[in-house]
Design a protein around this motif. Sequence first.
Motif, PDB file in Angstrom:
ATOM      1  N   TRP A 156      -9.518   6.901   1.737  1.00 17.82           N
ATOM      2  CA  TRP A 156      -9.027   5.755   0.982  1.00 17.82           C
ATOM      3  C   TRP A 156      -9.923   5.400  -0.200  1.00 17.82           C
ATOM      4  O   TRP A 156      -9.437   5.157  -1.290  1.00 17.82           O
ATOM      5  CB  TRP A 156      -8.851   4.556   1.897  1.00 17.82           C
ATOM      6  CG  TRP A 156      -7.563   4.581   2.649  1.00 17.82           C
ATOM      7  CD1 TRP A 156      -7.009   5.652   3.274  1.00 17.82           C
ATOM      8  CD2 TRP A 156      -6.673   3.509   2.849  1.00 17.82           C
ATOM      9  NE1 TRP A 156      -5.829   5.299   3.864  1.00 17.82           N
ATOM     10  CE2 TRP A 156      -5.597   3.993   3.619  1.00 17.82           C
ATOM     11  CE3 TRP A 156      -6.677   2.176   2.472  1.00 17.82           C
ATOM     12  CZ2 TRP A 156      -4.539   3.182   4.000  1.00 17.82           C
ATOM     13  CZ3 TRP A 156      -5.618   1.376   2.864  1.00 17.82           C
ATOM     14  CH2 TRP A 156      -4.573   1.881   3.617  1.00 17.82           C
ATOM     15  N   ALA A 201      -2.048  -3.068  -4.470  1.00  9.36           N
ATOM     16  CA  ALA A 201      -1.282  -3.534  -3.305  1.00  9.36           C
ATOM     17  C   ALA A 201      -1.646  -4.973  -2.951  1.00  9.36           C
ATOM     18  O   ALA A 201      -0.765  -5.791  -2.656  1.00  9.36           O
ATOM     19  CB  ALA A 201      -1.519  -2.616  -2.116  1.00  9.36           C
ATOM     20  N   MET A 244      -5.271   0.350  -3.612  1.00 12.43           N
ATOM     21  CA  MET A 244      -5.653  -0.783  -2.763  1.00 12.43           C
ATOM     22  C   MET A 244      -5.636  -2.092  -3.549  1.00 12.43           C
ATOM     23  O   MET A 244      -5.069  -3.086  -3.099  1.00 12.43           O
ATOM     24  CB  MET A 244      -7.039  -0.545  -2.160  1.00 12.43           C
ATOM     25  CG  MET A 244      -7.060   0.560  -1.129  1.00 12.43           C
ATOM     26  SD  MET A 244      -8.598   0.670  -0.203  1.00 12.43           S
ATOM     27  CE  MET A 244      -9.720   1.342  -1.399  1.00 12.43           C
ATOM     28  N   VAL A 262       0.850  -1.197   0.000  1.00 10.09           N
ATOM     29  CA  VAL A 262       0.000   0.000   0.000  1.00 10.09           C
ATOM     30  C   VAL A 262       0.880   1.238   0.000  1.00 10.09           C
ATOM     31  O   VAL A 262       0.663   2.182  -0.767  1.00 10.09           O
ATOM     32  CB  VAL A 262      -0.963   0.008   1.213  1.00 10.09           C
ATOM     33  CG1 VAL A 262      -1.547   1.390   1.449  1.00 10.09           C
ATOM     34  CG2 VAL A 262      -2.078  -0.989   1.021  1.00 10.09           C
ATOM     35  N   SER A 291      -8.594   5.904  -4.037  1.00  8.97           N
ATOM     36  CA  SER A 291      -8.318   4.665  -4.759  1.00  8.97           C
ATOM     37  C   SER A 291      -9.273   4.456  -5.934  1.00  8.97           C
ATOM     38  O   SER A 291      -8.854   4.043  -7.008  1.00  8.97           O
ATOM     39  CB  SER A 291      -8.404   3.473  -3.816  1.00  8.97           C
ATOM     40  OG  SER A 291      -8.026   2.288  -4.474  1.00  8.97           O
TER      41      SER A 291
END
Length: 147
Positions: free
Chosen positions: A100, A125, A122, A40, A104
């Motif tokens: 987030w 990752a 996300m 991340v 993302s």
Amino acid sequence: MDYGEGIASIDELLKDMPVQLQEQEKVVLRKAGNAIKKNVLRYMRTSDVEQRAEEISPSNYDGSRPYVHMKDDVKSSVRKDKMGNNYVSVRGGKMTGYKWGPVSDGHIARDGFTFVPGNNFMGRAVNAAEPEVEKLINDMLKKVADG
């Protein structure tokens, strides 16, 4: 080798396996969470808020200072769900967790018309950490089966 004894010993090993798996579960989940957290941080872009800080001093959503960047506020922990199953959670902290999803996945800008595309940090990752997580799980299963 007696057939009955062989089956009994295999059966005994299989009965002991869930207990041994539970002992190793939290360790493997913690290592998997750290692997995902590392990725991340690798895929999350650094914003230009520090450069813009000379014009306007940045603050967090609640007005507090100093500004907390998303890269500085990544948390990883092992938790239990309502059914009692352990899982790993990699998320943003108190000051940045709400960002987030929009960062993302993308979001509509403040003008109400412009779509700001996300960078899918996300998903990237998790995909990048997948081989390492698979290796952790395989190593745990080998250790429990051999042990």
